[in-house]
Design an enzyme around this catalytic site. Sequence first.
Site, PDB file in Angstrom:
ATOM      1  N   ASP A 246      -2.518  -1.339  -3.743  1.00 42.13           N
ATOM      2  CA  ASP A 246      -2.866  -0.329  -4.530  1.00 42.13           C
ATOM      3  C   ASP A 246      -1.760  -0.032  -5.364  1.00 42.13           C
ATOM      4  OD1 ASP A 246      -0.922   0.966  -3.043  1.00 42.13           O
ATOM      5  OD2 ASP A 246      -2.434   2.347  -2.013  1.00 42.13           O
TER       6      ASP A 246
ATOM      7  N   LEU B 194       0.887  -1.200  -0.058  1.00 39.23           N
ATOM      8  CA  LEU B 194       0.090   0.124  -0.101  1.00 39.23           C
ATOM      9  C   LEU B 194       0.737   1.134   0.047  1.00 39.23           C
ATOM     10  CD1 LEU B 194      -3.104   0.022   0.416  1.00 39.23           C
ATOM     11  CD2 LEU B 194      -2.641   0.881   2.829  1.00 39.23           C
ATOM     12  N   HIS B 195       0.676   2.293  -0.907  1.00 34.87           N
ATOM     13  CA  HIS B 195       1.464   3.429  -0.832  1.00 34.87           C
ATOM     14  C   HIS B 195       0.818   4.454  -1.417  1.00 34.87           C
ATOM     15  CE1 HIS B 195       2.229   2.246  -4.927  1.00 34.87           C
ATOM     16  NE2 HIS B 195       2.797   3.595  -5.164  1.00 34.87           N
ATOM     17  N   ARG B 196      -0.499   4.404  -2.252  1.00 28.97           N
ATOM     18  CA  ARG B 196      -1.014   5.505  -2.825  1.00 28.97           C
ATOM     19  C   ARG B 196      -1.425   6.762  -1.941  1.00 28.97           C
ATOM     20  NH1 ARG B 196       0.011   5.261  -7.848  1.00 28.97           N
ATOM     21  NH2 ARG B 196      -0.025   3.031  -8.373  1.00 28.97           N
TER      22      ARG B 196
END
Length: 362
Positions: A281, A204-206
């Site tokens: 994501d 996850l990093h968005r």
Amino acid sequence: MRFSVVLGTRPEIVKMSPIVRELQKRGHEFDLVHTGQHYSFDMDRVFFRDLGLPDPAVNLEVGSGTHGAQTGKMLAGLERFFMDRRPDVVLVQGDTNTVLAGALAAVKLGTLVGHVEAGLRSFDRNMPEEINRIMADHVSDLLFAPTETSAGNLRAEGLPEERIFVTGNTIVDAVHENLEIAEERGDALGALGLRRGGYLLTTLHRQENVDSRERLANVLAGLERAGRETGMEAIWPMHPRARKNLEAFGLRIPDNVRAVPPLGFLEFLQVEGGAALALTDSGGVQEESCILGVPCVTLRDNTERPETVEVGANVVVGTDPERISAGVLDMLERKGGWGCPLGERGAGARIVNICLERTKQG
Ligand code: UD1
Ligand code: UDP
């Protein structure tokens, strides 16, 4: 004939690597131009090591910052480098601030610009990546669309046919070229105590997910629920942006989720290939899991990779905990067997060929 290959973040290093290998194989002159957007060892150097890439000719060491400040510093540094080095072709890849700065600096100097992975669209203008993609596509001379769908998006925006080339995605080669090397290099699953097919993988990093306390908390609740309902542990190689925000928001990682530092590409490929399912994501992880036959649940409200959904490899569920766990249960029923919708191997070679033909004509 000299190429400048611009990169700055881990997905660009990975997806440019097949092009770099092709340039090396044919003995072309090229410079790797690093903006320094990613700089931590495990977001940057580890990929040069794992992929056997040469050192960058320059690292602008731009680092982190607001979009304007980061892009502005890159623009000034890249312009200086291109004015000094005078490349015949500048290649940029993807949808980061690095791609926007690279394309803009080069086109204003009258240099031929090729955009690798052109034409992807989420149709969500709240994403910084969507703005970067649109801008890069509209200023670039050569648009290397991975699929017919992405080429169609470019045509729909009025971009001329003579700029558009359907080449396939370089990630196909990056995965196939490195999977075998990864397995020879070591046993990443064993080192992490993972059993093939017995765990979930999450990344996850968005900005829209990890900068929002509500969405991040929802993802954690979704991971907890999916873990409970499947009886599987989730392993989470954590992007520094996610780690920073988890701490800032005071959120707790559920007991069935194991956070580890970001993995190098060779380790990550093995962990991805051995997972029962990926929850992510990430753009690259949606593609790679599709190539590796691992089902994917995308923790976003849209995707610019609809081809992966169309073949049945991916489902887009957003961040609602109930939808996340329902998506996981549904996708665990799928056992791969889909074809790769991201093109045939050899995208790197096709891209280099087109650049050479165009510079001859020009
Ligand atoms: C960037 C890209 C995104 C891409 C992602 C790949 C933009 C707008 N975003 O997002 O499209 O999917 O890279 O991972 O270009 N940080 C570190 N060490 C690093 C890099 C970042 O600690 O080496 C931390 C910093 O706190 C920084 C934050 O991560 O502020 C965000 O970094 P940034 O490069 O701005 O965006 P990414 O989220 O990495
Ligand atoms: N990746 C990696 N280690 C990790 C997480 C991701 O090597 O711990 C690789 C992954 O294989 C893919 C790329 O990083 O090639 C994806 O990067 P990211 O998710 O940061 O960016 P995006 O693809 O969304 O732009």
